[in-house]
Design a protein around this motif. Structure first.
Motif, short mmCIF file in Angstrom:
data_model
loop_
_atom_site.label_atom_id
_atom_site.label_comp_id
_atom_site.label_asym_id
_atom_site.label_seq_id
_atom_site.Cartn_x
_atom_site.Cartn_y
_atom_site.Cartn_z
N SER A 187 0.82 -1.22 0.00
CA SER A 187 0.00 0.00 0.00
C SER A 187 0.85 1.26 0.00
N GLU A 188 1.84 1.34 0.89
CA GLU A 188 2.64 2.56 0.96
C GLU A 188 3.59 2.68 -0.23
N THR A 189 4.01 1.56 -0.80
CA THR A 189 4.87 1.61 -1.98
C THR A 189 4.10 2.12 -3.19
N LEU A 190 2.92 1.56 -3.43
CA LEU A 190 2.11 2.03 -4.56
C LEU A 190 1.69 3.48 -4.37
N GLY B 5 2.20 9.02 -6.18
CA GLY B 5 2.52 10.43 -5.96
C GLY B 5 3.57 10.95 -6.93
N HIS B 6 4.60 10.15 -7.18
CA HIS B 6 5.62 10.57 -8.14
C HIS B 6 5.07 10.58 -9.56
N PRO C 57 2.96 14.47 1.43
CA PRO C 57 1.99 13.53 2.01
C PRO C 57 2.20 12.10 1.53
N PHE C 58 2.53 11.93 0.25
CA PHE C 58 2.78 10.59 -0.27
C PHE C 58 4.01 9.98 0.39
N GLU C 59 5.01 10.79 0.67
CA GLU C 59 6.21 10.28 1.33
C GLU C 59 5.95 9.91 2.77
N GLN C 60 4.90 10.46 3.35
CA GLN C 60 4.51 10.10 4.72
C GLN C 60 3.49 8.98 4.76
N GLY C 61 3.16 8.41 3.62
CA GLY C 61 2.21 7.30 3.60
C GLY C 61 0.77 7.75 3.71
N LEU C 62 0.47 8.94 3.23
CA LEU C 62 -0.89 9.47 3.33
C LEU C 62 -1.45 9.70 1.93
N VAL D 262 -6.59 8.74 3.54
CA VAL D 262 -6.38 7.36 3.99
C VAL D 262 -4.93 7.20 4.40
N ASP D 263 -4.72 6.68 5.58
CA ASP D 263 -3.37 6.40 6.06
C ASP D 263 -2.97 5.02 5.56
N VAL D 264 -2.11 4.99 4.55
CA VAL D 264 -1.69 3.71 3.96
C VAL D 264 -0.33 3.27 4.49
N SER D 265 0.26 4.01 5.42
CA SER D 265 1.55 3.62 5.97
C SER D 265 1.38 2.39 6.85
N GLU D 266 2.33 1.50 6.78
CA GLU D 266 2.24 0.26 7.55
C GLU D 266 2.38 0.51 9.05
N ASP D 267 3.13 1.54 9.44
CA ASP D 267 3.30 1.83 10.86
C ASP D 267 2.25 2.79 11.40
#
Length: 457
Positions: A158-161, A166-167, A230-235, A293-298
């Motif tokens: 999720s956070e990788t995609l 974002g890029h 935001p994408f780099e923070q997993g959001l 949506v918080d897609v970060s694993e942590d």
């Protein structure tokens, strides 16, 4: 006569046009030169990121507490794609300019607009070519992800995609800026200066106004760099995605306005102003959308599941008066650890930041205080930690704090590994494949023109 012409334009086959645009963008030197430059840049950043990650992992293997702070998103993905971001910012506009600038300089654009395609279809085809070019340029960064997985590294899907997405949006934004610069300029050199002025100028905005309040905050948000954070923070923010999409679509619409060479400048300016106003309206609407949506694993952008469920049931407005300057490190911590999470978790949260800076010679006693108002109750605290602030909010709401979650703590993914050998891929193997592909693409296919493919002016 006009209806017959419009019918001809609507029934013209789009596949030959797409093939022609893809051929044009891949036949130019700009794309392949950028690919060759991206390989060592991304490769060196990836190897350095793996080295630093391994050094931190060596100590974390003996301490579960240190291991929780090791996230591949922060340690590997963001640094690797950070170098890719620099390359896209400085070089990708040249690739986009190539899609239109050469036709404009050679006079082929005047022939192109006479084909049975509306200007919107022509710009859409060039935009698709830019999208394909970005996919090609991202191959070194995507290969770094594959190498990290082969080395035994962890990748959360999720956070990788989300980061790649974002890029992608950022690359398309840089590409449409280059496309617009090409259509409003007389030559590619002028277009390159305009595109770089916009992209590098956004860096200046970010460095100059970031962390300030008032008008500076609004100016800092105009920076292109802000779109990636935001994408780099997993959001994954719905408002941000809508805003970027609106800007891309609006700039593409301005490109459509300026593409036909026969229109008067006054007409183009009026229509361009209408497009800019539409972009501004869309950005205003996007700014009001807080859904994310918080897609970060942590779960770095969220409280625990129990806290979020309870906070979602608090229906009264929560007003937070922060007596801190925007550049104060305590406010930055409060914003990151508490305020941003509360705005996502609670239905009605209002944050009011004091606009005055503290008087160093005669500091006020209430500077640093944060007042929380919920319903007819209020309380004051100076803490920036959610461990102290959440119980305070629950007390104001008359709610019982939830039990602490078990098994929700992020365990981290320490890994001690060396990626030095992968430099052979980024400095040798991949560039060699790129050169071979370049030579193959430069061979002209038979009957490649639009006329031979059944499209007549």
């Amino acid at each position: 006569m006009r209806s017959r012409e419009a019918c001809s334009r609507s029934t013209a086959p789009i596949i030959p046009l797409l093939a022609k645009e893809l051929r044009e963008v891949t036949a130019g030197r700009a794309l392949w030169t950028m690919l060759l430059l991206v390989c060592p840049l991304v490769g060196y950043s990836f190897v350095q990121a793996v080295s630093l990650y391994s050094e931190s992992s060596a100590a974390a293997l003996q301490s579960p507490v240190l291991a929780r702070s090791l996230s591949p998103l922060d340690g590997i993905l963001v640094p690797t794609f950070g170098s890719f971001y620099v390359a896209v910012t400085l070089l990708f506009p040249f690739v986009a300019i190539r899609a239109l600038g050469q036709e404009k300089e050679s006079g082929a654009l005047r022939l192109l607009v006479q084909l049975p395609y509306p200007p919107s279809s022509l710009v859409a085809a060039k935009f698709c070519a830019i999208l394909a070019a970005w996919v090609m340029v991202s191959v070194p960064a995507l290969s770094a992800l594959a190498i990290w997985a082969m080395l035994g590294g962890h990748l959360a899907m999720s956070e990788t995609l989300n980061l790649v997405f974002g890029h992608l949006l950022y690359g398309l934004l840089a590409g449409v800026i280059g496309l617009l610069a090409a259509v409003i300029s007389d030559n590619s050199a002028t277009a390159a200066i305009i595109a770089l002025a916009v992209t590098i100028g956004s860096w200046v905005l970010d460095f100059t106004f970031a962390g300030r309040s008032g008008l500076s905050t609004w100016l800092a948000q105009l920076s292109l760099t802000q779109t990636l954070r935001p994408f780099e923070q997993g959001l994954l923010s719905a408002g941000l995605v809508l805003g970027i999409t609106a800007v891309i679509g609006g700039l593409a619409a301005v490109t459509v306005v300026w593409l036909p060479p026969g229109k008067t400048v006054q007409t183009k300016i009026v229509r361009s102003v209408a497009c800019v106003l539409a972009i501004a309206l869309a950005l205003a609407v996007a700014a009001q959308i807080r859904s994310s949506v918080d897609v970060s694993e942590d779960r770095r952008n969220s409280f625990s599941s129990a806290d979020e469920h309870l906070l979602a049931t608090l229906r009264h407005p929560l007003v937070i008066k922060v007596n801190l300057a925007a550049e104060d490190p305590r406010y930055i911590d409060l914003r990151r650890n508490v305020l941003a999470k509360l705005e996502r978790a609670m239905p009605d949260v209002t944050v009011r930041l004091a606009s005055e800076r503290p008087n160093v010679a005669n500091p006020s006693d209430d500077y640093g205080q944060i007042e929380y108002l919920y319903g007819d109750r209020s309380d004051v605290s100076r803490s920036t930690s959610p461990r102290e602030i959440l119980p305070l909010i629950y007390a104001l709401a008359g709610a019982r704090p939830p039990a602490s979650g078990v098994g929700e703590e992020y365990r981290g993914y320490p890994l001690v590994v060396s990626a030095d050998a992968t430099l052979l891929w980024f400095f040798g193997g991949l560039p060699l494949l790129i050169v071979l592909a370049w030579r193959q693409v430069r061979r002209p296919p038979p009957h490649s023109s639009l006329v031979h493919q059944g499209v007549k002016p």
